[in-house]
Design an enzyme around this catalytic site. Structure first.
Site, PDB file in Angstrom:
ATOM      1  N   ASP A   1       0.884  -1.327  -0.058  1.00 48.53           N
ATOM      2  CA  ASP A   1       0.081  -0.038   0.047  1.00 48.53           C
ATOM      3  C   ASP A   1       1.001   1.243  -0.060  1.00 48.53           C
ATOM      4  O   ASP A   1       2.083   1.035   0.310  1.00 48.53           O
ATOM      5  CB  ASP A   1      -0.767   0.094   1.195  1.00 48.53           C
ATOM      6  CG  ASP A   1      -1.836   1.281   1.360  1.00 48.53           C
ATOM      7  OD1 ASP A   1      -2.209   1.715   0.179  1.00 48.53           O
ATOM      8  OD2 ASP A   1      -1.959   1.577   2.418  1.00 48.53           O
TER       9      ASP A   1
ATOM     10  N   ARG B   1      -5.927   3.752  -7.818  1.00 45.07           N
ATOM     11  CA  ARG B   1      -7.582   3.813  -7.518  1.00 45.07           C
ATOM     12  C   ARG B   1      -8.075   2.291  -7.562  1.00 45.07           C
ATOM     13  O   ARG B   1      -8.951   2.139  -8.052  1.00 45.07           O
ATOM     14  CB  ARG B   1      -8.099   4.662  -8.424  1.00 45.07           C
ATOM     15  CG  ARG B   1      -7.838   5.969  -8.286  1.00 45.07           C
ATOM     16  CD  ARG B   1      -8.363   7.045  -9.323  1.00 45.07           C
ATOM     17  NE  ARG B   1      -9.528   7.471  -8.465  1.00 45.07           N
ATOM     18  CZ  ARG B   1      -9.726   8.190  -7.514  1.00 45.07           C
ATOM     19  NH1 ARG B   1      -8.754   8.945  -7.237  1.00 45.07           N
ATOM     20  NH2 ARG B   1     -10.934   8.341  -7.041  1.00 45.07           N
TER      21      ARG B   1
END
Length: 1560
Positions: A520, A1113
């Site tokens: 992440d 996204r």
């Protein structure tokens, strides 16, 4: 051949299905998605919801709000754990052998003792698994017992039915649907109660239950960022009566007690416990702001609005009123976090509901005092939980590889047993007719040559059962437990007292085999902190003063500072200082104290707070004295809280001494002086920063400081930087902006019209000049306050991903200047395209150079420009803009065209550079992991530009500026989805392969994907594919001291060029840079690419030939799908790391999941296998502990198999001489203790203490990780070698000793003897050989290893001495008196050294030859370490030169870091830096050089739509500007930018404007 191959394929398919079996599928409750739900509020459930017994039907019973990540319950623990353990083939075998010995025919010793080892193994493993799961239960309990305010009192009833909660450790026992209906109690049945109006008067005294809050109670602390027991007082301050307690109030309850249909009240900075429908908020127009980084990783805030029909539900009384009844119809629970179809029905009216009116679980309320909402989805039905998978039962790769090896040993065992059974039966048939004495009576049904063969077969299984050692598994569990402890106690992986925790102890060796890391971004790689680092103004770069960012920001207590003596630069804006160098005291001219006291602080929520901000008020900005900052009350550690991280105060101040001096000179610059032009640039630059944004301001009631509340952390940093330089944005009142500048504060003119070469006005009266505003009160500011300028906001031209710019049109009030100003900021290429032709070319070139420098350091850049607009020009444009905004067809396109008309002929001011601050050590860690051959993919919810900027940079820049994911020479391939005018996703991927990798073999000569699956594991380690990579690889590995390669670079594949009008910033070699390629794909394209195998295969093959992959996204579910794509498609080891709830599914999908206990909460940690405090610890976790664990465990297991083969081999050779009767050659107790005492210690020593290289060597030379990544420490090949060693050594031991003894004893007196004298010699030889062989395979001999090798030999010697002298009076043994003959025999003393040396000689010779003539990397490093312990391996080029890991062909994706030609050799263009990375958008064909542009903001939000509506109304009613005729329309635009915060209508109301000022 065909039938054989088919049967082989069937067997392979059967084994694949067996290996893919998941135990959790048997125990996970797969809840079927129910029908569309209707939530009833203040009204009874309809009759059709009930069955005949009056209970609610199951499909209308909703999941409880408990979220459970644990695996076991008291009911499921035993069966599930046993199933998990019996996935090990060996455990099934041991169970079968134990059951077999329960039959008297095959009994050896007590059956209870036989099964005891298996029970011990199962029990210890179960205890370990249970302890791990108890920790998960404790984490779940902390989350589920967090507190939230729910509606209570007044006998309010929620009619919606919920499943019963699970009872902590026994969840799943009580899962019943049946509770009878609850009826809503209605008051005043005879009268009528108006909606939103309560009955009765508020009593004078109010009861204050410790957990209850009343809306009409004045709290002692108005707002606290956490949920504790609040101290309430009644209006009169007296004691409150008990009978008033039951009126409606907000009662603190646990998250797990929240039900669908409950009303909850959420305060600022609190986390959302469920998916909630917004009823009302504290903000104007019922807007709320939420931080969603736990869901999508984005740091900018999102705006949400309440349902218009429910905005009157603002208090507990109104929510509990039976006449405020309504129902909510909504979709069934779904994983889509961006779509919701629902409706609120109030009476006969229906109001639409979408995701803009929802607050999802896992998000945090920000910048909003409170929200009242109604719970719609709970627990397993919430979006974040549905995007997370169930807790998996992970098995290590080593354990999975052991099963085939166990199968080999079992096959060998079966072959040995069959051989014994068949040969024994044949021999009995042969010798029984000869009346062999040992076959007397072998003619019965249970004892004859035929049946005895089967009995011998069964006995052989028992005799040779140690070929699969049962102690191996318990030894592995013990070693892994100790390895987890080593990780925990490693002081180099501790941050602020938080150690690295192994939550799953059975995966330590997997850490040494990782090939892909999925990370992440937000909170994992970055700190969620935007810091204004540098800027370029008028062609001059200001790099900022060096300050320690770790120190808390402090305010300078003095009112003036002397910069010449190095005073602290953290106080008021540096423009207001006493200048020593100029000899002018500006303190008399500048209202320093007033500006100082106003201060400024950001509230963008991107870093843990030093203190909380305090009250949020709507009072005027005044120059009050500084008050002590209120401290955040310490929470009760024993009470759970749902409060998230509170907003920080000022996290960083921008200071630059040179800029400060320039501003000081600009304040008093003479109009005709050479400094006047730069003064105008400075004034305009910071005026754009201070006015072109959507930030709101509030004043802390206690400190009097201005608080900037930004929806985007980028805007917070920009506005804060302007305030630091003296341009303090003081707030807005609807369309009026207030700005305090050093020019106005000093009582002198600001910049002029900023037109180049302008004359006549000098340095006064321009964009930021005070004009006449000082004495008129400046509108909303007190009349005596100087330096406040007022600007009328006329238009906002919104920021979108397509526009890449934001502009505002403002008009200066209080001056007789009819001009208007267009202030713009955006991407460099977009702004440069719109600059005035022929104006400022030199400035443009210098700014481009500065932008390239900023981008090379990984900074996020914005370019600033302005334009002066005439009144007539604006009036004409405004009419066209208004017509576009009310167009019914193609509204968005028309607005964009009209906006673009105005945004032309701009004048450049400069550029900004913001650092998205990284976690400590991230660049170094990623660089070293890439050197180790690990490929790193980033999966983030951020938009594409943000991910690229964070990943961009050069490894040689300062630490903290770049993650090293994308080098400055890299080429970026962008795959986008959702663009109707662009190429389809499949065509984009296909074109990328054609253009950049034509020789990769992915496509055939016709441009179609080849049948051969090119992205298999072997391909990743093969030679680089394509000329670009060949050349880069060759340059990377050229000998030291040589310059450029002596050959010309090969011709690159032709690239498509799209004319975009920005050719001056596009280099001639885009796509041909030597830095390799990085693939960037967004979530929309990824959803298409993962839809079918055709897309997935092509995407995977493209990704394999790229240096890295960045997924932007993406939803949490898409993150997991990407991990599975690589994990299953390539059959490689994967690791996922994250810190938020949106990373849980990715962490669970990977082979190893790592959670970072960051500011996004503990959701990722609770679901992870390893918990670390910072990303940088991942390097040591993998390169040291992972590699050590894998090497230790692999070597230990191989030696375990080996030492048992030595024992079994001796028994096997004895069968030749015992008629294949499956008898033991050893005395049985020696065999019994073989794995328990004699040979267990050396292998355990290897697993715990072996160290093939020191930790600092592994950290300094990451390339050595190649051995673990490619599985060199354990595998079938090494297994066969060790097995062959064991067989060979057992033969040497048995036959040398057998033929050394003339008989089985050394006695010469002729007395009858047994075989145990020479058998005991074999025992000693086998034990000594096995232990010394294990020692020979140990890399480092520490004291513990030496002890482990010797202890087994010592124990077998002591045991023999004691066991052989036990008198038959105690119990009868066959070896009594054996010592008298054994140790006195020369055979014993001669056989041991001979057999041991001969058995170990082959392995010793092999290791000597290998080390002397064919050393590998580890041998070289160990030799260097021994000969030169002080050598710096990390920076010594001579160390790395001979290492094969560095010479070894690297994957295509990894051979891409070294520039193959010098910068000087490239064709020079003045407009670009050839070190910058190129970027190709495959959707549009656009090629460009990436200069670091990024700006994080929400698009399509609620707040911007409301502001645009207000501006539209203002334009309609304006008296000063011409408007288009017609009626006023209120627009609800969908294409608007939503990063603007709601405008307080009563802001600065006490500073009311005069009628004359309003007309202006």
């Amino acid at each position: 051949m065909a039938p054989a191959s088919r049967s082989k394929s069937r067997a392979g398919a059967w084994y694949a299905k067996l290996a893919a079996f998941k135990v959790e599928d048997l125990f996970s409750r797969k809840k079927k998605t129910g029908p569309r739900r209707t939530v009833f509020v203040n009204e009874d459930l309809p009759a059709e919801y009930s069955d005949a017994k009056g209970n609610v039907r199951p499909e209308h019973v909703y999941s409880s709000n408990q979220v459970i990540t644990s695996k076991y319950t008291l009911i499921t623990f035993l069966p599930r754990n046993l199933l998990e353990q019996f996935r090990r083939i060996a455990n099934i075998f041991f169970l079968g052998i134990a059951i077999l010995q329960f039959f008297p025919k095959f009994s050896t010793i007590s059956p209870g003792l036989v099964i005891l080892p298996l029970l011990i193994v199962l029990g210890i493993t179960a205890l370990k698994d249970g302890y791990e799961d108890i920790k998960r239960h404790q984490s779940d309990r902390r989350v589920n017992n967090s507190l939230v305010r729910g509606l209570g009192g007044d006998d309010w009833v929620n009619p919606n039915r919920m499943q019963r909660k699970s009872k902590t450790f026994v969840r799943g026992v009580l899962r019943t649907y049946g509770k009878s209906l609850k009826r809503v109690k209605r008051k005043n049945p005879g009268g009528e109660e108006l909606v939103g109006v309560t009955n009765g008067a508020v009593p004078d005294t109010i009861e204050t239950h410790p957990d209850a809050e009343y809306d009409d109670v004045v709290e002692e602390h108005h707002h606290m960022p956490h949920i504790l027991q609040h101290h309430h007082r009644g209006p009169d301050g007296g004691v409150i009566s008990e009978e008033e307690y039951n009126r409606p109030h907000w009662l603190k309850k646990s998250w797990e007690d929240i039900a669908v249909g409950d009303f909850v009240k959420i305060l600022d900075n609190e986390s959302l416990p469920a998916d909630i429908l917004i009823c009302a908020t504290s903000e104007d127009e019922n807007v709320a702001f939420v931080e969603t980084k736990n869901l999508d990783g984005e740091t900018n805030l999102k705006s949400r609005n309440a349902v218009p029909a429910l905005t009157h539900l603002r208090t507990a009384k109104e929510c509990a009123s039976a006449h405020n009844s309504f129902r909510v119809d909504c979709d069934r629970p779904d994983v889509n976090m961006y779509k919701l179809n629902a409706a609120v029905k109030v009476g006969k009216e229906t109001f639409p509901v979408d995701m803009q009116m929802m607050l999802l679980r896992g998000t945090v309320l920000r910048n909003t005092k409170w929200v009242v909402g109604m719970v719609v989805f709970t627990g397993e039905d919430t979006r974040i939980v549905m995007n997370s998978g169930g807790t998996p039962s992970k098995r290590s790769k080593v354990e999975r590889q052991m099963n085939p090896q166990v199968f080999v040993n079992l096959g060998l065992l079966a072959l040995m047993a069959i051989t014994c059974g068949v040969v024994d039966s044949v021999l009995e048939h042969k010798y029984y007719p000869m009346q062999a004495p040992w076959l007397f009576g072998a003619n019965r049904s249970g004892d004859n040559p035929s049946i005895n063969g089967l009995i011998t077969f069964a006995f052989a299984l028992i005799t040779f059962q140690n070929i699969v050692p049962i102690s191996l598994y318990i030894s592995i569990e013990f070693v892994r437990t100790c390895q987890a402890a080593f990780i925990y106690f490693d002081a180099e992986m501790v941050y602020k007292g938080q150690a690295t925790l192994a939550r799953s102890w059975n995966l330590s060796d997997d850490l040494g085999q990782i090939e892909y890391i999925f990370s992440d971004k937000t909170g994992t790689l970055t700190q969620n902190s935007m810091i204004f680092r540098k800027c370029s103004i008028g062609g001059k770069m200001y790099s900022g003063d060096e300050v320690d960012d770790e120190e808390p920001v402090k305010e300078d207590p003095s009112l003036t500072r002397d910069l010449s003596v190095g005073a602290d630069s953290r106080g008021a804006p540096p423009a207001y200082v006493k200048s020593v160098s100029s000899g002018v005291d500006f303190a008399a001219d500048i209202p320093l104290e007033e500006v100082r006291s106003s201060g400024s602080s950001t509230a963008a929520y991107h870093q843990p707070p030093q203190s909380t901000t305090g009250f949020i008020t709507k009072t005027p900005i005044t120059g009050t004295e500084n008050a002590p900052t209120r401290k955040n009350p310490s929470p009760d550690p024993g009470e759970p809280t749902s409060t998230a991280t509170a907003p920080p105060a000022v996290t960083h101040h921008f200071h630059d001494y040179e800029l400060t001096q320039d501003l000081l000179a600009a304040v008093h610059a003479d109009p005709d002086s050479p400094h006047a032009a730069h003064a105008r640039q400075l004034n305009g630059f910071f005026s754009v920063l201070a006015l072109c944004h959507t930030v709101l301001t509030n004043v802390d009631r206690e400190t009097g400081k201005v608080e900037y509340k930004a929806q985007s952390p980028d805007e917070a940093a920009l506005v804060q930087a302007a305030a630091d330089m003296g341009f303090v944005f003081r707030g807005r009142e609807r369309e009026t902006l207030y700005l305090q500048t050093p020019f106005g504060a000093a009582g002198v003119g600001g910049a002029d019209d900023m037109e180049e070469g302008g004359s006549g006005k000098g340095a006064r009266g321009g964009l930021a000049s005070p004009g006449s505003g000082s004495g008129s009160g400046a509108g909303g500011v007190s009349g005596g306050e100087e330096g406040i300028e007022r600007y009328e906001l006329l238009n906002i031209l919104e920021f979108t991903s397509a526009r890449k710019r934001m502009s505002v049109v403002v008009k200066k009030l209080d001056v007789d200047d009819p001009r208007l100003f267009l202030l713009s900021k955006g991407a460099d290429n977009v702004i440069f395209e719109r600059l005035k032709p022929g104006s400022g070319e030199e400035l443009k070139k210098i700014t481009e150079k500065h932008l390239d420098e900023f981008a090379s350091e990984g900074l996020r850049t914005l370019t600033l420009a302005y334009k002066v607009i005439g009144e007539e020009e604006y009036a004409s444009w405004s009419e066209r803009y208004h017509e576009a905004t009310i167009a019914m067809d193609n509204r968005e396109e028309k607005i964009e065209l009209v906006s673009d008309e105005l945004e032309q002929d701009l004048r450049l001011l400069g550029a900004t550079a913001i650092e998205d601050r990284l976690q400590d050590g991230v660049p170094e860690t990623i660089a070293d992991l890439k050197r180790a051959g690990i490929k790193i993919w980033v999966a983030t919810g951020d938009k594409l530009e943000t991910a690229i900027v964070v990943a961009n940079g050069d490894r040689f820049t300062a630490i903290g500026h770049s993650t090293n994911l994308i080098g400055r020479e890299s080429n970026i391939i962008v795959i986008r989805g959702g663009n109707s005018s662009g190429r389809p996703v499949y065509q984009q991927i296909l074109h990328a392969v054609e253009e950049f990798f034509p020789d990769s073999g992915i496509l055939d000569e016709h441009g179609e994907p080849t049948d051969a699956y090119g992205a298999k594991p072997g391909m990743a380690e093969g030679p680089p594919l394509g000329p670009v990579h060949d050349y880069a690889f060759a340059a990377q590995h050229q000998p030291q001291g040589q310059g450029q390669l002596g050959q010309q670079p090969p011709s690159y594949p032709p690239l498509r060029r799209t004319e975009t009008g920005i050719s001056d910033i596009v280099g001639p070699n885009n796509g041909e840079r030597p830095g390799g390629f990085v693939l960037v794909i967004d979530g929309t394209a990824l959803s298409v690419a993962l839809a079918d195998d055709k897309h997935k295969n092509l995407l995977l093959r493209l990704a394999m030939v790229c240096e890295g992959v960045i997924c932007c996204r993406v939803s949490p579910l898409q993150k997991a799908l990407v991990v599975r794509l690589v994990k299953d498609g390539l059959d490689t080891m994967t690791l996922a790391i994250g810190d938020g709830a949106n990373d849980v599914s990715m962490i669970q999908a990977a082979d190893v999941g790592v959670g970072i206990s960051g500011e996004e909460g503990l959701q990722a940690v609770n679901s992870s296998d390893y918990a670390i405090a910072q990303f940088r610890f991942l390097k040591r976790l993998l390169l040291v502990h992972g590699h050590w664990s894998y090497a230790r465990n692999g070597t230990m297991i191989l030696n375990f198999f080996y030492k048992n083969i030595v024992c079994i081999g001796v028994l096997w050779w004895f069968q030749i001489y015992c008629g294949w009767s499956s008898n033991y050659v050893f005395e049985y107790t020696y065999l019994l203790f073989w794995n328990s005492f004699w040979t267990i210690a050396p292998v355990i020593g290897i697993g715990l203490f072996d160290r093939f290289a020191d930790d600092h060597v592994l950290m300094d030379v990451p390339e050595v990780y190649w051995y673990g990544r490619k599985g060199k420490w354990f595998g079938m090949r090494k297994f066969i070698v060790y097995m062959f060693d064991g067989v060979m050594q057992s033969a040497i031991i048995y036959f040398i000793i057998l033929y050394a003894y003339i008989t089985t004893t050394s006695r010469h007196d002729g007395w009858q003897v047994t075989q145990y004298e020479f058998a005991t010699t074999m025992v000693f030889a086998a034990v000594f050989t096995a232990n010394l062989f294990n020692g020979l395979n140990t890399s480092v001999w520490t004291g513990w290893v030496f002890f482990a090798v010797i202890i087994g030999d010592f124990l077998v010697w002591v045991y023999t001495l004691v066991y052989n002298v036990i008198s038959p009076g105690w119990f009868v043994t066959a070896v009594y008196g054996n010592n008298h003959f054994l140790f006195a025999s020369a055979f014993w003393w001669l056989c041991l050294p001979i057999t041991i040396c001969l058995a170990l000689l082959p392995r010793y010779i092999y290791k000597a030859l290998k080390f002397g003539f064919y050393p590998d990397d580890i041998d070289i490093l160990r030799y260097i370490r021994k000969k030169d312990p002080q050598r710096d391996l990390a920076h010594d080029p001579q160390t790395c030169a001979p290492l094969a890991a560095l010479r070894r062909p690297r994957p295509v994706s990894m051979a891409s870091h070294t520039r193959t030609e010098s910068i000087a050799s490239l064709p020079q263009r003045p407009s670009m830096d050839h070190r910058s990375a190129s970027r190709t958008d495959m959707s549009t064909g656009l090629r460009s050089v990436h200069r670091g542009f990024d700006f994080s903001t929400e698009e399509g939000g609620v707040a911007m739509r409301r502001m645009q509506s207000n501006l539209s109304e203002r334009r309609q009613s304006s008296r000063n500007l011409a408007t288009a005729p017609g009626t006023r329309t209120t627009r609800n635009r969908r294409d608007t930018l939503s990063h603007v915060l709601s405008v307080p209508r009563n802001f600065l109301k006490k500073k009311g404007s005069t009628a004359k000022e309003l007309q202006q």
